[in-house]
Scaffold this motif. Structure first.
Motif, PDB file in Angstrom:
ATOM      1  N   VAL A  78       0.912  -1.078  -0.110  1.00 51.58           N
ATOM      2  CA  VAL A  78      -0.180  -0.041  -0.047  1.00 51.58           C
ATOM      3  C   VAL A  78       0.772   1.390   0.056  1.00 51.58           C
ATOM      4  O   VAL A  78       1.800   1.258   0.723  1.00 51.58           O
ATOM      5  N   LEU A 115      -1.713  -1.512  -4.008  1.00 55.57           N
ATOM      6  CA  LEU A 115      -2.952  -0.268  -3.923  1.00 55.57           C
ATOM      7  C   LEU A 115      -2.075   1.031  -3.584  1.00 55.57           C
ATOM      8  O   LEU A 115      -1.308   1.181  -2.460  1.00 55.57           O
ATOM      9  N   VAL A 117      -2.680   4.910  -2.508  1.00 57.87           N
ATOM     10  CA  VAL A 117      -3.726   5.560  -2.070  1.00 57.87           C
ATOM     11  C   VAL A 117      -3.349   6.953  -1.708  1.00 57.87           C
ATOM     12  O   VAL A 117      -2.501   7.466  -1.190  1.00 57.87           O
ATOM     13  N   ALA A 144      -6.974   4.225  -4.479  1.00 59.27           N
ATOM     14  CA  ALA A 144      -8.041   4.732  -3.673  1.00 59.27           C
ATOM     15  C   ALA A 144      -7.700   6.211  -3.615  1.00 59.27           C
ATOM     16  O   ALA A 144      -6.635   6.568  -3.259  1.00 59.27           O
ATOM     17  N   TYR A 167     -13.171   6.575   2.195  1.00 60.90           N
ATOM     18  CA  TYR A 167     -12.419   5.858   1.227  1.00 60.90           C
ATOM     19  C   TYR A 167     -13.150   6.169   0.003  1.00 60.90           C
ATOM     20  O   TYR A 167     -14.310   5.951  -0.207  1.00 60.90           O
ATOM     21  N   VAL A 169     -13.276   4.573  -3.677  1.00 53.45           N
ATOM     22  CA  VAL A 169     -13.029   3.228  -4.411  1.00 53.45           C
ATOM     23  C   VAL A 169     -13.507   3.252  -5.515  1.00 53.45           C
ATOM     24  O   VAL A 169     -14.439   3.946  -5.796  1.00 53.45           O
ATOM     25  N   ALA A 178      -9.873  -3.055  -2.472  1.00 53.02           N
ATOM     26  CA  ALA A 178      -9.226  -1.732  -2.026  1.00 53.02           C
ATOM     27  C   ALA A 178      -9.632  -1.477  -0.755  1.00 53.02           C
ATOM     28  O   ALA A 178      -9.027  -1.116   0.655  1.00 53.02           O
ATOM     29  N   GLN A 181      -7.955  -3.773   1.894  1.00 53.85           N
ATOM     30  CA  GLN A 181      -6.695  -3.297   2.197  1.00 53.85           C
ATOM     31  C   GLN A 181      -6.712  -2.219   3.228  1.00 53.85           C
ATOM     32  O   GLN A 181      -5.818  -2.123   3.936  1.00 53.85           O
TER      33      GLN A 181
END
Ligand SMILES: NC(=O)C1=CN([C@@H]2O[C@H](COP(=O)(O)OP(=O)(O)OC[C@H]3O[C@@H](n4cnc5c(N)ncnc54)[C@H](O)[C@@H]3O)[C@@H](O)[C@H]2O)C=CC1
Ligand SMILES: O=C(O)[C@H]1O[C@H](OP(=O)(O)OP(=O)(O)OC[C@H]2O[C@@H](n3ccc(=O)[nH]c3=O)[C@H](O)[C@@H]2O)[C@H](O)[C@@H](O)[C@@H]1O
Length: 437
Positions: A78, A115, A117, A144, A167, A169, A178, A181
């Protein structure tokens, strides 16, 4: 979980240390070698209460490493993007150069299942665009958007115990993965029943700028009332108390004074207006121009008030300015109302001496023309007026009698409505404040 954090400024350094505290293995990356060197030595590169202690704790676990090398993110699953999105030089829009560069730097290192972020504050539509870049580089990676709501001065607490988690997503299986995670990343705060909102990208992006716009509007609302109080002979602090008792309104963020500054509220409302304009929705946020104007008028009014109490001109007068940071418990001077007022008074011919518990170094870098003095007593000695422009506790708790023995004239301007007016007046001070008689 293995996590990378790209950008180790006010947001990223706290996020990286906090993620390590939550038990994750974290690598932080920044292009600024000074920040990385400080963090590698276990020191915060800026002042944030509790961060040095947190760094010492996680340092002992070995769970936080830092680097200037973008390749250091390899192996993390991540990747948090925490780089700056300042106001562009030539417009109100957000400068996305750093976000784009940070994501581009990640692309060659993404593995299937990774992922990306986004935490930086961005104009709506950015996540969708960046998701396209991620998909093109690694079809089995996803993106995300997870906006951050921490306040400087409370950043560690706000990160470890947020009041909500959002979040943004994509649809379908990628989105579900996502969410899973991110739930693993935030397992500890979620176990404390922190509300979690799962949304699409544009909603998550808009939540962030809507929240900051609301806060800025609330501050400008009370400052607009302060303008009225000034002409009507009323008292804005009593007004704020009285309306604040209505639970629907609430007293928080109704502190009238010099208004909002910092690296976020001012630039975020401007970027929101710029983006709304691009989307053809300018009228929806046109009121934010007024919010910005009210805010800027407070700084001008403070200069006017100082000029007024000093007999029509500040030229040749000695002014002690208490506070340089944009708020207490921070060394951040980005768009600081206090520093702007100090600079304007200096430009008008006053001899201005600025003191601040933490922000002198940053202030000097922005306004080298002003005098800075770490010692408060030296700052106020022989001053014709004392201006309290950032409400650090040590300024709020000053003894007016003691300070009165040092100054040339007992004139105090309370830019944050933070002093005990009765005590200062009882000690023979001429007390003036924004929004009060
Ligand atoms: N400061 C705050 O309290 C909060 C900030 N935000 C948002 O977070 C973002 C970051 O804000 P701050 O931390 O205040 O900014 P900052 O300027 O303190 O930190 C940004 C960091 O990113 C680094 N950087 C730039 N390009 C890079 C790259 N390609 N790779 C690695 N590092 C890179 C810079 O060297 C700097 O250390 C902004 O979008 C801001 O609006 C959101 C919530 C709270
Ligand atoms: O996006 C961001 O970076 C952050 O911006 C603000 O946090 P911050 O800028 O750290 O500080 P605030 O406590 O919001 O204060 C902002 C400014 O408003 C001023 N202010 C605040 C409250 C008030 O009643 N009156 C007032 O003038 C402060 O003096 C300061 O200059 C938001 O409060 C955070 O939720 C957000 O995450």
């Amino acid at each position: 979980m293995k996590i990378s954090v790209i950008g180790l400024g006010y947001l990223g350094a706290v996020h990286a240390a906090s993620m390590a505290q939550l038990g994750h293995s974290v690598v932080g990356v920044d292009i600024d070698p000074r920040k990385v060197a400080a963090l590698a030595a276990g020191r915060s590169p800026f002042y944030e209460p509790g961060l040095d202690e947190l760094l010492a704790e996680v340092g002992a676990t070995g769970r936080l490493t830092v680097s200037t090398d973008p390749a250091a993110v390899a192996g993390a699953q991540v990747h948090f993007v925490c780089v700056g999105t300042p106001q562009a030089d030539d417009s109100n829009a957000a400068d996305l150069t750093y976000v784009d560069a940070a994501v581009r730097g990640l692309l060659p290192r993404l593995a299937p299942g990774d992922l990306v972020v986004g935490k930086s504050t961005v104009p709506v539509g950015t996540a969708e665009r960046l998701a396209g870049m991620v998909a093109a580089a690694q079809p089995e990676a996803a993106l995300a958007w997870n906006p951050e709501f921490l306040r400087e001065g409370f950043a560690v607490k706000d990160t470890l115990h947020p009041d909500r988690i959002v979040y943004g997503v994509p649809d379908g299986a990628a989105g579900e993965r996502a969410v899973a995670q991110l739930d693993e990343v935030y397992a500890a705060p979620l176990a404390e029943h922190t509300p979690r909102i799962v949304a699409d990208y544009p909603t998550a992006e808009l939540v962030k700028v809507a929240a900051n716009s609301f806060l800025a509007t609330k501050i400008s609302f009370i400052n607009a009332m302060a303008e009225l109080c000034e002409v009507a002979g009323a008292d804005v602090t009593l007004l704020a108390d009285a309306i604040g008792y209505d639970a629907r309104i609430g007293r928080r963020f109704l502190n009238a004074g010099l208004g909002f500054g910092g690296g976020c509220l001012p630039k975020d409302i401007r970027a929101f207006m710029a983006r709304a304009g691009e989307l053809g929705a300018d009228p929806a946020v046109a009121f934010l121009a007024e919010v910005d104007d009210i805010n800027n008028r407070r700084r001008a009014r403070m200069v006017e008030l100082a000029t007024e109490v000093l007999g029509g001109s500040v030229a040749g007068k000695r002014i002690a300015v208490l506070g340089a940071s944009f708020k207490p418990d921070s060394d951040d001077v980005r768009d600081s109302p206090a520093l702007e007022v100090a600079a304007r008074l200096g430009a008008a011919g006053a001899t201005v001496t600025v003191t601040d518990p933490r922000a002198i170094e940053n202030a000097r870098a922005r306004h080298p023309e002003l005098h800075y003095e770490p010692d408060l007593d030296v700052t106020v000695t022989c001053a014709d007026a004392v201006l309290v422009l950032t409400e650090w506790r040590e300024f709020r708790e000053l003894d007016p009698e003691r300070v009165g023995r040092l100054v040339a004239g007992r004139v105090v301007l309370d830019g944050r409505n933070a002093l005990d007016r009765t005590a200062w007046q009882a000690a023979g001070w001429t007390y003036r404040a924004l929004g009060r008689r």
